[in-house]
Design a protein around this motif. Structure first.
Motif, short mmCIF file in Angstrom:
data_model
loop_
_atom_site.label_atom_id
_atom_site.label_comp_id
_atom_site.label_asym_id
_atom_site.label_seq_id
_atom_site.Cartn_x
_atom_site.Cartn_y
_atom_site.Cartn_z
N HIS A 220 7.53 80.05 -67.08
CA HIS A 220 6.63 78.89 -66.94
C HIS A 220 6.18 78.41 -68.33
O HIS A 220 6.20 77.20 -68.61
CB HIS A 220 5.43 79.31 -66.09
CG HIS A 220 4.27 78.34 -66.14
ND1 HIS A 220 4.16 77.28 -65.27
CD2 HIS A 220 3.19 78.29 -66.96
CE1 HIS A 220 3.05 76.61 -65.56
NE2 HIS A 220 2.45 77.20 -66.58
N GLU A 272 1.36 71.09 -65.90
CA GLU A 272 1.57 72.40 -65.28
C GLU A 272 2.65 72.32 -64.21
O GLU A 272 3.49 73.21 -64.09
CB GLU A 272 0.27 72.93 -64.66
CG GLU A 272 -0.82 73.27 -65.66
CD GLU A 272 -0.40 74.24 -66.75
OE1 GLU A 272 0.52 75.05 -66.54
OE2 GLU A 272 -0.98 74.15 -67.84
N TRP A 273 2.64 71.25 -63.44
CA TRP A 273 3.70 71.09 -62.43
C TRP A 273 5.07 71.07 -63.11
O TRP A 273 6.00 71.72 -62.68
CB TRP A 273 3.53 69.79 -61.64
CG TRP A 273 2.33 69.70 -60.76
CD1 TRP A 273 1.39 68.71 -60.78
CD2 TRP A 273 1.92 70.61 -59.73
NE1 TRP A 273 0.42 68.95 -59.86
CE2 TRP A 273 0.71 70.11 -59.19
CE3 TRP A 273 2.44 71.80 -59.22
CZ2 TRP A 273 0.02 70.73 -58.17
CZ3 TRP A 273 1.75 72.42 -58.20
CH2 TRP A 273 0.56 71.91 -57.68
N ASP A 276 6.00 74.48 -64.17
CA ASP A 276 6.40 75.28 -63.01
C ASP A 276 7.84 74.97 -62.63
O ASP A 276 8.63 75.85 -62.33
CB ASP A 276 5.50 74.98 -61.81
CG ASP A 276 4.23 75.84 -61.82
OD1 ASP A 276 4.15 76.76 -62.66
OD2 ASP A 276 3.33 75.59 -61.00
N GLU A 277 8.17 73.68 -62.64
CA GLU A 277 9.51 73.29 -62.24
C GLU A 277 10.55 73.78 -63.24
O GLU A 277 11.59 74.31 -62.86
CB GLU A 277 9.59 71.76 -62.10
CG GLU A 277 9.50 71.36 -60.65
CD GLU A 277 9.34 69.88 -60.46
OE1 GLU A 277 10.00 69.10 -61.19
OE2 GLU A 277 8.56 69.49 -59.57
N SER A 280 10.95 77.48 -62.89
CA SER A 280 11.79 77.82 -61.75
C SER A 280 13.26 77.71 -62.12
O SER A 280 14.08 78.56 -61.77
CB SER A 280 11.51 76.90 -60.57
OG SER A 280 10.15 76.96 -60.24
N PRO A 290 12.15 81.99 -58.06
CA PRO A 290 10.88 81.34 -58.41
C PRO A 290 9.71 81.96 -57.67
O PRO A 290 8.56 81.81 -58.09
CB PRO A 290 11.08 79.89 -57.99
CG PRO A 290 12.56 79.70 -58.01
CD PRO A 290 13.16 81.02 -57.61
N LEU A 293 7.05 83.96 -59.65
CA LEU A 293 5.89 83.34 -60.27
C LEU A 293 4.78 83.18 -59.25
O LEU A 293 3.60 83.38 -59.56
CB LEU A 293 6.27 81.97 -60.88
CG LEU A 293 5.16 81.26 -61.66
CD1 LEU A 293 4.59 82.12 -62.76
CD2 LEU A 293 5.68 79.95 -62.23
N HIS A 316 -5.45 75.78 -64.74
CA HIS A 316 -4.27 75.35 -64.00
C HIS A 316 -4.62 74.69 -62.68
O HIS A 316 -5.74 74.85 -62.19
CB HIS A 316 -3.36 76.55 -63.76
CG HIS A 316 -2.69 77.02 -65.02
ND1 HIS A 316 -3.41 77.56 -66.06
CD2 HIS A 316 -1.40 77.03 -65.40
CE1 HIS A 316 -2.58 77.87 -67.04
NE2 HIS A 316 -1.35 77.56 -66.67
N THR A 319 -4.18 77.14 -57.22
CA THR A 319 -3.14 78.17 -57.13
C THR A 319 -2.37 78.10 -55.81
O THR A 319 -1.15 78.23 -55.79
CB THR A 319 -3.78 79.56 -57.28
OG1 THR A 319 -4.68 79.49 -58.36
CG2 THR A 319 -2.74 80.60 -57.55
N ARG A 322 0.23 75.56 -55.91
CA ARG A 322 1.33 75.93 -56.80
C ARG A 322 2.23 76.97 -56.12
O ARG A 322 3.45 76.89 -56.20
CB ARG A 322 0.78 76.51 -58.10
CG ARG A 322 0.29 75.46 -59.06
CD ARG A 322 -0.25 76.11 -60.30
NE ARG A 322 0.81 76.65 -61.16
CZ ARG A 322 0.58 77.49 -62.17
NH1 ARG A 322 -0.65 77.89 -62.40
NH2 ARG A 322 1.57 77.92 -62.89
N LEU A 326 6.17 76.65 -55.33
CA LEU A 326 7.13 77.59 -55.91
C LEU A 326 7.96 78.27 -54.82
O LEU A 326 9.17 78.46 -54.97
CB LEU A 326 6.39 78.65 -56.74
CG LEU A 326 5.88 78.15 -58.09
CD1 LEU A 326 4.86 79.10 -58.66
CD2 LEU A 326 7.04 77.95 -59.06
#
Lengths: 339, 363
Positions: A220, A272-273, A276-277, A280, A290, A293, A316, A319, A322, A326
């Protein structure tokens, strides 16, 4: 005939004169004065509110006119027109359109222009700048908030080699540094400096179940490093700060600081998105799911409730949201080891 | 006006010898149009147009300021203001970049900036005054470069090493440098307030700040005891919402005070400065009320927030009107004669043109 106050530009003596237009000349007459000036060399100052308007002659003399309508009629008779900005300033529809224009431009600039500009600039800035900024940030933090890591050398080496073995989605090797630190103030956390240097804090390693989860968090962070998010945030907050300082001007520094901080919080979410992507994608490229995470986040959120300090999660997005995304990412595309 | 007339030695003085109030005739609604159109152009040009906007703003305010039937005017050229802004911005960037470096370069850059600043500030003062006129006669600033280094650099350094104990003294030197070196046409201005009176204002404000915090903390302690007492008598626990309310009120009062103290100080200093400034033999009188100025600033701020800043033009006009109209000119002799005595030689008015390095460096 238009009445005006004439000042010759050499003394403060004021004379009442009358103005008229004759052919291509402006004619100024008084008992003891008769001047004809070519209109081409005469400057008609803008009409600002109801202030007396000045008609300036080439030699520094000027006439002050209080009868604004009379002056407009005189200018019309000479086929002279005020500048378009001048006219817009006192034309209600233009004024209203300017209000709408300002609000729309600021909103659009904030929503789209700022992220776009920050991304473009962050990618084009010489690496020396982000390296310098990172060095200073680290230097400043190392004195206070950050303490040396208490992980033993073998553990650090093991985590570092696992990190370095990761491959980016395009198959490239990792070109960023991993640093170990401990911080009671920041708690279980990891963050990325503007130049992509990743700082991993001891508490985060301690709170996760296994190294795979630590690598998921680092994946991440690689998203932040790859996207130069640190630099982007810095540029965005500088730009917002500069605009607010300009707009609010001398009224209040207090007011200027608050929205800048809010803007920061709002912006970090979308980044943050993205991280995350990207994370992944990194995980998939390395044969990891993924969901790791998501597991890490679950563990961190559990400990979050009893941890006193700031944790990884407070900076962030929510959660739960997210983790859901994920897990979706983990299910949608099966893990495909690239090697 | 009546009071001063009664004090005047000759009750039958000609109208030109009576106190001349400054009038400000600007209106918020009028200025709004100018402000918003120029703001839009500034945004569209990514800030470049702001120099043109600033010239219009100054012209609007100067031309609506009236003394003895004549208005002031601002003659600065936008392009000059633009260069000044570029330089100011460049210096700001160099400054903020170099203070992040934490190295020898930082010291070098700071030293260089400190060396250039006094000269730039002096040229900026010269630009501003040279481009200000009343009834067609321009003002001038004739402060020397050496004076600027003494006032800005030496005194600034002294203030720093004496932990700001010398701040009022430095303030006095600054005002003296500014006002003693200002000219209206061929008439020199002079400044007559000593450093002692600046110390008085600073001490007064300092005492107000200390007094305020003593009273506030005493009230807080008293309130806490009262609520604990009430809780004990009621047999229950301390009501958290009561504590929250007390805290809210305390913070609110502290913020209100924090916003008000700046303008109050400003009013006191302005009174001191203008009451002790003379233009030739003519005196000025400034009666700004610290409470009124604080009230205007506070209410302006409260109206700016819900209007996302669109109240700015009204706020600016309101503030300017109060500040300007609290000043009067007290002519020592016939004002018309004084004005007519300005010589007709071009040297007095327009010859001393600004040099290539004169511009307004304020952002």
């Amino acid at each position: 005939m238009l009445q005006a106050q004439y000042v010759d530009g050499r003394s403060t003596r004021v004379r009442t004169v009358s103005l008229s237009v004759s052919g291509t000349d402006l004619v100024i007459t008084a008992d003891d004065l008769q001047r004809a000036e070519p209109l081409a060399g005469v400057v008609f100052d803008e009409q600002l509110g109801n202030a007396p308007r000045r008609v300036r002659l080439a030699d520094g003399a000027f006439c002050e006119v209080r009868d604004l309508d009379g002056l407009r009629a005189l200018m019309a008779s000479a086929r002279l027109r005020d500048g378009w900005v001048d006219r817009a300033q006192r034309h209600l529809p233009w004024v209203l359109m300017s209000v709408v224009g300002c609000v729309a431009l600021v909103a659009a600039g904030y929503r789209w222009g700022l992220p776009w500009g920050a991304r473009m600039l962050a990618q084009r800035l010489p690496p020396a700048i982000s390296a310098m900024l990172s060095r200073q940030t680290l230097k400043a933090l190392d004195g206070g908030m950050l303490l040396p890591s208490q992980l033993d050398g073998a553990r650090q080496a093991s985590l570092r080699s696992q990190f370095q073995a990761l491959r980016l989605p395009d198959g490239e090797p990792i070109r960023w540094t991993l640093l170990f630190r401990r911080s009671p103030a920041l708690g279980a956390n990891a963050f990325t400096l503007p130049d992509g240097t990743i700082v991993l804090l001891d508490d985060l390693v301690a709170q996760l179940d296994n190294d795979q989860q630590v690598m998921a968090v680092l994946a991440h962070e690689l998203g932040h490093a790859q996207g130069r998010h640190g630099m982007q945030l810095l540029l965005r907050s500088s730009a917002v700060g500069a605009f607010l300082a300009f707009y609010l001007g001398d009224f209040s520094q207090l007011l200027a600081a608050a929205p800048a901080a809010l803007a920061q919080a709002r912006y970090s979410q979308s980044l943050e998105w993205q991280a995350d992507e990207y994370g992944s994608a990194v995980m998939r490229a390395n044969g990891m799911s993924p969901a790791l995470l998501a597991d890490a986040l679950r563990l961190l959120s559990k400990s979050h409730h009893d941890a006193a300090g700031v944790s990884y999660l407070t900076s962030h997005p929510p959660t739960a949201e997210r983790m859901r995304r994920l897990e979706e990412l983990a299910q949608l595309r099966p893990v495909q080891p690239s090697h | 006006m009546d009071q001063t007339t009664a004090n005047a030695p000759q009750p039958t003085a000609a109208p030109a010898r009576q106190p001349q109030p400054i009038l400000f005739t600007g209106r918020g609604s009028e200025y709004f149009g100018i402000w918003i159109v120029n703001l839009l152009l500034t945004i569209v040009t990514l800030g470049i147009y702001s120099s043109w906007a600033k010239v219009r703003r100054l012209q609007y305010f100067y031309r609506h300021t009236e003394l003895a039937g004549s208005t002031f005017d601002f003659h600065g050229r936008p392009l000059r203001m633009f260069y000044g802004r570029l330089i100011a911005l460049g210096m700001l960037l160099i400054y903020s970049y170099s203070v992040r470096l934490h190295s020898l370069v930082t010291l070098l850059v700071l030293a260089l900036l400190a060396l250039v600043m006094p000269w730039l500030l002096r040229n900026s003062l010269r630009f501003r005054l040279y481009n200000t006129s009343w009834r067609g006669t321009r003002f001038h600033f004739r402060g020397t470069v050496a004076g600027a280094y003494r006032v800005f650099l030496l005194n600034g350094f002294l203030t720093m090493i004496t932990l700001y104990i010398m701040a009022p003294f430095m303030h006095q030197r600054l005002k003296s440098y500014q006002h003693d070196n200002s000219w209206f046409g061929r008439t020199r201005c002079s400044f007559h307030a000593g450093a002692g009176r600046f110390y008085l204002v600073y001490l007064l404000v300092l005492a107000a700040i200390i007094g305020f915090f003593v009273v506030l903390s005493m009230a807080g302690v008293f309130n806490a005891f009262a609520s604990i007492n009430a809780a004990q008598h009621g047999g229950g626990r301390v009501d958290p919402s009561a504590i929250f309310r007390t805290m809210l009120i305390t913070y609110g009062v502290a913020i209100l005070f924090g916003v008000s103290i700046g303008p109050a100080f400003h009013a006191l200093i302005n009174n001191l400065v203008w009451n002790n400034t003379r233009i030739g033999e003519h005196r000025l009188e400034c009666r700004m009320s610290p409470v009124k100025l604080a009230w205007i600033t506070l209410t302006n701020l409260l109206l700016l927030v819900p209007t996302i800043g669109l109240f700015t033009p009204w706020a600016a006009v309101r503030l300017a009107k109060y500040q300007l109209e609290s000043v009067r000119l007290l002519p020592a002799s016939d004002l018309q004669e004084f004005v007519d005595a300005e010589p007709e030689s071009p040297g007095a008015v327009g010859e001393e043109a600004a040099t290539a390095f004169d511009f307004d460096i304020s952002l």
